[in-house]
Enzyme design. Structure first.
Site, PDB file in Angstrom:
ATOM      1  N   ARG A 163       0.822  -1.215   0.000  1.00 61.14           N
ATOM      2  CA  ARG A 163       0.000   0.000   0.000  1.00 61.14           C
ATOM      3  C   ARG A 163       0.855   1.265   0.000  1.00 61.14           C
ATOM      4  O   ARG A 163       0.576   2.215  -0.737  1.00 61.14           O
ATOM      5  CB  ARG A 163      -0.916  -0.005   1.233  1.00 61.14           C
ATOM      6  CG  ARG A 163      -2.009  -1.033   1.145  1.00 61.14           C
ATOM      7  CD  ARG A 163      -2.622  -1.294   2.501  1.00 61.14           C
ATOM      8  NE  ARG A 163      -1.767  -2.171   3.278  1.00 61.14           N
ATOM      9  CZ  ARG A 163      -2.196  -3.162   4.048  1.00 61.14           C
ATOM     10  NH1 ARG A 163      -3.482  -3.368   4.187  1.00 61.14           N
ATOM     11  NH2 ARG A 163      -1.365  -3.922   4.720  1.00 61.14           N
ATOM     12  N   ILE A 164       1.925   1.283   0.800  1.00 61.84           N
ATOM     13  CA  ILE A 164       2.749   2.498   0.875  1.00 61.84           C
ATOM     14  C   ILE A 164       3.554   2.660  -0.407  1.00 61.84           C
ATOM     15  O   ILE A 164       3.668   3.767  -0.947  1.00 61.84           O
ATOM     16  CB  ILE A 164       3.656   2.460   2.128  1.00 61.84           C
ATOM     17  CG1 ILE A 164       2.783   2.429   3.397  1.00 61.84           C
ATOM     18  CG2 ILE A 164       4.586   3.667   2.166  1.00 61.84           C
ATOM     19  CD1 ILE A 164       3.542   2.133   4.684  1.00 61.84           C
ATOM     20  N   ARG A 185       7.629  -9.250  -4.911  1.00 60.32           N
ATOM     21  CA  ARG A 185       7.522 -10.696  -5.174  1.00 60.32           C
ATOM     22  C   ARG A 185       6.300 -10.982  -6.034  1.00 60.32           C
ATOM     23  O   ARG A 185       6.350 -11.727  -6.989  1.00 60.32           O
ATOM     24  CB  ARG A 185       7.444 -11.474  -3.865  1.00 60.32           C
ATOM     25  CG  ARG A 185       8.819 -11.835  -3.347  1.00 60.32           C
ATOM     26  CD  ARG A 185       8.734 -12.696  -2.138  1.00 60.32           C
ATOM     27  NE  ARG A 185       7.843 -12.105  -1.136  1.00 60.32           N
ATOM     28  CZ  ARG A 185       7.685 -12.553   0.094  1.00 60.32           C
ATOM     29  NH1 ARG A 185       8.346 -13.607   0.493  1.00 60.32           N
ATOM     30  NH2 ARG A 185       6.876 -11.962   0.943  1.00 60.32           N
ATOM     31  N   ILE A 244      12.550   3.717   4.047  1.00 63.47           N
ATOM     32  CA  ILE A 244      11.542   3.990   5.088  1.00 63.47           C
ATOM     33  C   ILE A 244      10.901   2.676   5.539  1.00 63.47           C
ATOM     34  O   ILE A 244       9.824   2.683   6.149  1.00 63.47           O
ATOM     35  CB  ILE A 244      10.450   4.977   4.617  1.00 63.47           C
ATOM     36  CG1 ILE A 244       9.746   4.458   3.349  1.00 63.47           C
ATOM     37  CG2 ILE A 244      11.003   6.362   4.414  1.00 63.47           C
ATOM     38  CD1 ILE A 244       8.410   5.144   3.081  1.00 63.47           C
ATOM     39  N   ALA A 245      11.561   1.545   5.207  1.00 60.25           N
ATOM     40  CA  ALA A 245      10.937   0.245   5.493  1.00 60.25           C
ATOM     41  C   ALA A 245      11.248  -0.194   6.928  1.00 60.25           C
ATOM     42  O   ALA A 245      10.474   0.087   7.855  1.00 60.25           O
ATOM     43  CB  ALA A 245      11.419  -0.786   4.487  1.00 60.25           C
ATOM     44  N   ARG A 246      12.356  -0.863   7.119  1.00 58.08           N
ATOM     45  CA  ARG A 246      12.795  -1.311   8.436  1.00 58.08           C
ATOM     46  C   ARG A 246      14.307  -1.395   8.416  1.00 58.08           C
ATOM     47  O   ARG A 246      14.893  -1.736   7.383  1.00 58.08           O
ATOM     48  CB  ARG A 246      12.268  -2.720   8.744  1.00 58.08           C
ATOM     49  CG  ARG A 246      10.904  -2.786   9.379  1.00 58.08           C
ATOM     50  CD  ARG A 246      10.932  -2.334  10.850  1.00 58.08           C
ATOM     51  NE  ARG A 246       9.620  -2.403  11.455  1.00 58.08           N
ATOM     52  CZ  ARG A 246       8.678  -1.455  11.385  1.00 58.08           C
ATOM     53  NH1 ARG A 246       8.915  -0.335  10.730  1.00 58.08           N
ATOM     54  NH2 ARG A 246       7.515  -1.603  11.975  1.00 58.08           N
ATOM     55  N   GLU A 275      18.324   0.289  15.629  1.00 58.89           N
ATOM     56  CA  GLU A 275      17.877   1.607  16.108  1.00 58.89           C
ATOM     57  C   GLU A 275      17.343   1.493  17.541  1.00 58.89           C
ATOM     58  O   GLU A 275      16.811   0.444  17.913  1.00 58.89           O
ATOM     59  CB  GLU A 275      16.812   2.193  15.161  1.00 58.89           C
ATOM     60  CG  GLU A 275      15.531   1.401  15.070  1.00 58.89           C
ATOM     61  CD  GLU A 275      14.556   1.974  14.041  1.00 58.89           C
ATOM     62  OE1 GLU A 275      14.944   2.196  12.895  1.00 58.89           O
ATOM     63  OE2 GLU A 275      13.395   2.170  14.435  1.00 58.89           O
ATOM     64  N   HIS A 293      13.031   7.556  12.541  1.00 57.24           N
ATOM     65  CA  HIS A 293      11.850   6.681  12.361  1.00 57.24           C
ATOM     66  C   HIS A 293      10.543   7.455  12.590  1.00 57.24           C
ATOM     67  O   HIS A 293       9.756   7.122  13.484  1.00 57.24           O
ATOM     68  CB  HIS A 293      11.935   5.468  13.298  1.00 57.24           C
ATOM     69  CG  HIS A 293      11.101   4.312  12.834  1.00 57.24           C
ATOM     70  ND1 HIS A 293      11.425   2.999  13.063  1.00 57.24           N
ATOM     71  CD2 HIS A 293       9.936   4.268  12.128  1.00 57.24           C
ATOM     72  CE1 HIS A 293      10.512   2.197  12.545  1.00 57.24           C
ATOM     73  NE2 HIS A 293       9.587   2.955  11.972  1.00 57.24           N
ATOM     74  N   ILE A 294      10.352   8.473  11.747  1.00 56.17           N
ATOM     75  CA  ILE A 294       9.182   9.346  11.936  1.00 56.17           C
ATOM     76  C   ILE A 294       8.257   9.362  10.719  1.00 56.17           C
ATOM     77  O   ILE A 294       7.418  10.254  10.588  1.00 56.17           O
ATOM     78  CB  ILE A 294       9.614  10.801  12.270  1.00 56.17           C
ATOM     79  CG1 ILE A 294      10.579  11.360  11.187  1.00 56.17           C
ATOM     80  CG2 ILE A 294      10.225  10.887  13.658  1.00 56.17           C
ATOM     81  CD1 ILE A 294      10.805  12.859  11.283  1.00 56.17           C
TER      82      ILE A 294
END
Ligand code: 8YV
Length: 337
Positions: A163-164, A185, A244-246, A275, A293-294
């Site tokens: 979605r993002i 994928r 911006i994932a992880r 983090e 992480h904002i």
């Protein structure tokens, strides 16, 4: 309802006062962080506090695993106000009959706004030039002073097309006239691809073609170091990378080396391996924009995320259907008990 008869829920993170008040209408609320304090939970302190609780409200941390479930067998629902749920062992929760929910959708557009902003700040060297100005080093104009890369008309590469990712692709294609390529994928259907103006390519082609690569894949063992030295070597030397994932999806040490060697032009990072610790080499290279992480942090969206987690908790521990359960299959099992 008298206090003693109500299930106890542990809110592990600082929380909006209004959401705590809403929860207090249903539960005995244990909110050790209140609205502001941070707690560095260890497995031991979390287990001790969760013992006897029926529900947990968490975010991207702390970790909820089989050991915690064994230490707190009273748990029946773990509700997160984050969309990413790699801190929660979903199979272990399902096996223990514990409902798990996350907070999708409500943060999609806000997070996509931020991803785009971070990509633009990276491409146009906004943070680096601001530091220069604040340091009093601006003495004259020059045609190449902080000259960066254009965003409009460039090729946007989206790694992960959930979605993002789709919301970022839409911004690029429709707002900035970008050519959009993506790798995921599973491929989107042709109509969605057409609406987004996005074309599926293999991962290697994505890395080679993107002027601006934005990474939006969920973290899992399969996506650990999805972008490392080998992948960075495929990118254009003029390209930017935005994560911006992880933390852990990108090999931060390899990225720091690539930035230092100008193997790629610049990076924008909102998430980091380990983090809130940040790889020390990322702190010393100038061509990286770093944020804590904002990406989902607009007040309105954070409130919607918290409201959704609270709604899942209320439905998960009382009657009703949790709006965004990840393992709704545990509910009928529970009813049969
Ligand atoms: C959260 C996020 O702020 O939803 C997610 O997956 O990464 C962010 O929106 C973060 O997880 C809080 O820990």
């Amino acid at each position: 309802m008298p206090f003693a008869n109500r299930p106890r829920v542990l809110v592990t993170i600082p929380m909006f006062a209004e959401v705590l008040a809403k929860l207090a209408g249903h539960f005995e609320v244990d909110a050790p962080c209140g609205t502001a304090d941070h707690i560095d939970w260890t497995p031991e302190t979390l287990a001790a506090r969760a013992r006897g609780a029926a529900g947990l409200l968490v975010a991207g941390a702390p970790r909820v695993d089989a050991a915690l479930l064994a230490a707190a067998p009273s748990l029946r629902a773990v509700c997160s106000m984050a969309v990413g749920h790699n801190n929660i062992d979903l199979p272990a929760c399902t096996a223990a009959g514990v409902l798990v929910s996350n907070a999708p959708d409500v943060l999609t557009e806000t997070t996509a706004d931020f991803g785009f902003a971070l990509m633009m700040a990276t491409a146009r060297r906004i943070a680096e030039s601001e530091h220069f100005l604040r340091a009093g080093r601006w003495t004259h104009w020059s045609y190449d002073m902080f000259a960066g890369a254009d965003v409009h008309g460039a090729t946007l590469g989206v790694l992960g097309m959930g979605r993002i990712g789709q919301a970022i692709a839409r911004r690029g294609a429709l707002g900035f006239g970008m050519r959009v390529v993506y790798h995921n994928r599973s491929r989107l259907d042709a109509t969605t691809e057409q609406q987004l103006g996005a074309r599926w390519v293999h991962k290697a082609a994505l890395l080679a073609e993107a002027d601006h690569l934005v990474i939006v894949v969920p973290y899992s063992p399969a996506s650990h170091h999805l972008v490392g030295a080998a992948e960075l070597a495929l990118m254009k030397p003029t390209a930017t990378l935005t994560n911006i994932a992880r933390g852990g999806v990108v090999d931060d040490a390899a990225l720091a080396r690539a930035l230092k060697a100008r193997r790629i032009a610049a990076a924008g990072l909102d998430v980091f391996e380990g983090e809130p610790q940040v790889h020390p080499d990322l702190l010393t290279v100038p061509n990286v924009v770093l944020t804590p992480h904002i990406a989902s942090a607009s007040l309105r969206t954070r409130r919607a995320m918290a409201d959704l987690a609270a709604a899942n908790l209320v439905a998960g521990l009382h009657e009703g259907t949790p709006p965004t359960a990840l393992n709704p299959q545990v509910l009928p099992l529970r009813a049969a008990q």
